[in-house]
Design a protein around this motif. Structure first.
Motif, PDB file in Angstrom:
ATOM      1  N   GLY A  70       0.945  -1.045   0.403  1.00 33.60           N
ATOM      2  CA  GLY A  70       0.151   0.003  -0.401  1.00 33.60           C
ATOM      3  C   GLY A  70       0.932   1.258  -0.193  1.00 33.60           C
ATOM      4  N   TYR A  71       2.209   1.435   0.267  1.00 32.57           N
ATOM      5  CA  TYR A  71       3.125   2.507  -0.233  1.00 32.57           C
ATOM      6  C   TYR A  71       2.826   2.644  -1.217  1.00 32.57           C
ATOM      7  CZ  TYR A  71       7.604   5.243  -0.240  1.00 32.57           C
ATOM      8  OH  TYR A  71       8.009   6.130  -0.728  1.00 32.57           O
ATOM      9  N   ARG A  72       2.604   4.321  -1.555  1.00 35.18           N
ATOM     10  CA  ARG A  72       3.063   5.247  -2.448  1.00 35.18           C
ATOM     11  C   ARG A  72       3.607   6.468  -2.100  1.00 35.18           C
ATOM     12  NH1 ARG A  72      -3.157   7.648  -3.360  1.00 35.18           N
ATOM     13  NH2 ARG A  72      -3.822   6.764  -1.506  1.00 35.18           N
ATOM     14  N   VAL A  73       3.553   7.462  -3.487  1.00 32.19           N
ATOM     15  CA  VAL A  73       4.318   8.646  -3.158  1.00 32.19           C
ATOM     16  C   VAL A  73       2.486   9.983  -3.920  1.00 32.19           C
ATOM     17  CG1 VAL A  73       6.253  10.324  -3.581  1.00 32.19           C
ATOM     18  CG2 VAL A  73       6.484   7.248  -2.758  1.00 32.19           C
ATOM     19  N   LEU A  74       2.831  10.404  -3.617  1.00 24.99           N
ATOM     20  CA  LEU A  74       1.340  11.324  -3.960  1.00 24.99           C
ATOM     21  C   LEU A  74       2.736  12.502  -4.815  1.00 24.99           C
ATOM     22  CD1 LEU A  74      -1.532  11.505  -1.729  1.00 24.99           C
ATOM     23  CD2 LEU A  74      -0.776   9.676  -3.681  1.00 24.99           C
ATOM     24  N   SER A  94       5.921  16.048  -3.251  1.00 28.70           N
ATOM     25  CA  SER A  94       6.007  14.989  -2.939  1.00 28.70           C
ATOM     26  C   SER A  94       5.595  14.436  -1.422  1.00 28.70           C
ATOM     27  CB  SER A  94       6.903  14.032  -3.614  1.00 28.70           C
ATOM     28  OG  SER A  94       7.684  14.061  -3.358  1.00 28.70           O
ATOM     29  N   LEU A  95       4.643  13.286  -1.392  1.00 24.52           N
ATOM     30  CA  LEU A  95       4.585  13.123  -0.385  1.00 24.52           C
ATOM     31  C   LEU A  95       4.196  11.188  -0.393  1.00 24.52           C
ATOM     32  CD1 LEU A  95       3.776  13.405   3.187  1.00 24.52           C
ATOM     33  CD2 LEU A  95       1.610  13.313   1.705  1.00 24.52           C
ATOM     34  N   ALA A  96       4.816  11.117   0.887  1.00 27.89           N
ATOM     35  CA  ALA A  96       4.963  10.023   0.796  1.00 27.89           C
ATOM     36  C   ALA A  96       4.518   9.270   1.957  1.00 27.89           C
ATOM     37  CB  ALA A  96       6.797   8.373   1.192  1.00 27.89           C
TER      38      ALA A  96
END
Length: 340
Positions: A70-74, A94-96
């Protein structure tokens, strides 16, 4: 029983228990972003008491696994929308984000963190219990069986979700702490009554739940028994529960804290037959728990009874004894009063 090394090295094992995110709150309260679902890299680092760089390095080395959990970087418009919905004020490009599954994934990979190790210990304890408990599949057309399955499902939800939630709220709340503790006690009473209701139904249907619990205890090695007691402590709301790996002369096998912050020290004795706990063992444990560790709650848990002399020593030193009969009831779902 799966060991910690296998969990650290096997992605398959880790993926099989990613849903047990309640382990996080059992060990330490996990603060979430305003959306109630995610945490940032800095928040993950704070939870595990490590540096941000350590978390980033771990994500870099296991990127595919972290993204699968489920980890992602916006970035771009997706990041702007998230900031607006969650009320976050930040000028980063960006935001992890880590959901709870990804935080648990970090716990199963992070070697240099005591908090991560405690999460792994809890997971391994629960995996051991799941493997050693018999699986029952009552026929769905049987009304009594349906009632039993419903009771067990509700009990599971209360024990794995609701009680841990109250533990987190109690640990982080100041103003309403007393009211939350009282509410948790009400929930635990419901859970306990459901456990007894299930036992009564099983008895009426010809099963012998007490005999089943007794047989499981008799089959345990001393190490399995210690992990069993550790699991009971966590079930009753204790956090930071650690089964000591080394056998020492101090006589303390398990340490932890109750949900309201009291320190706990436990001695486990797995003996069979007519053996009773002698006063010498009690004196030794009382000295270690009270004089050396200065524990608030000292528990001596035995699969046998205690001698009159050891009971007298326990009473004088404030040690709480859990004999065979009390242990069987505790194992069957009854909350241990000393931990409330």
């Amino acid at each position: 029983m799966i060991n910690e090394t296998a969990l650290l090295e096997s992605r398959t094992l880790r993926s099989n228990i990613l849903e047990r995110t309640d382990a996080l709150d059992r060990v330490k309260a996990l603060s979430l972003l305003p959306d109630g679902m995610h945490v940032t890299t800095a928040m993950v680092a704070k939870y595990f008491s490590v540096t941000v760089e350590a978390v980033r390095a771990l994500v870099h080395d296991h990127r595919a696994e972290m993204e699968a959990s489920g980890y992602r970087v916006l970035t771009g418009q997706e990041l702007s929308d998230f900031k607006q919905l969650s009320g976050i004020r930040s000028h980063t490009r960006s935001l992890a984000l880590f959901p709870r599954r990804s935080v648990l994934n970090i716990a199963m990979l992070l070697r240099d963190s005591e908090v991560a190790r405690q999460v792994r210990v809890y997971l391994l304890d629960m995996e051991y219990l799941a493997r050693t408990q018999p699986v029952e599949n009552p026929a769905p057309t049987d009304p009594a069986a349906l009632d039993t399955r419903i009771d067990q499902r509700i009990t599971h939800i209360l024990g794995r979700t609701v009680v841990p939630m109250f533990n987190v709220l109690i640990a982080t709340s100041g103003e309403h702490r007393r009211e939350l503790i009282e509410l948790r006690a009400d929930i635990e009473n419901v859970e306990r009554k459901l456990c007894w209701h299930h036992k009564r139904l099983a008895t009426l249907e010809g099963d012998a739940p007490a005999d089943d619990v007794r047989a499981k205890l008799n089959a345990m090695t001393w190490r399995a028994f210690e992990h069993h007691v550790a699991g009971l402590l966590r079930r009753d709301g204790c956090v930071d529960v650690v089964v000591r790996q080394a056998r020492t002369d101090r006589g303390i096998d398990i340490t932890g804290r109750t949900a309201d912050g009291r320190t706990v020290a436990v001695q486990c004795k797995n003996r069979s037959g007519r053996w009773t706990v002698p006063s010498a063992d009690m004196q030794k444990f009382a000295g270690a728990a009270r004089a050396i560790d200065q524990a608030d709650v000292a528990l001596f848990v035995a699969t046998s009874n205690f001698s009159h002399e050891s009971e007298a020593v326990a009473k004088l030193s404030g040690v709480i004894t859990v004999n065979r009969e009390e242990l069987e009831a505790w194992s069957a779902g009854v909350l241990l009063k000393a931990l409330r």
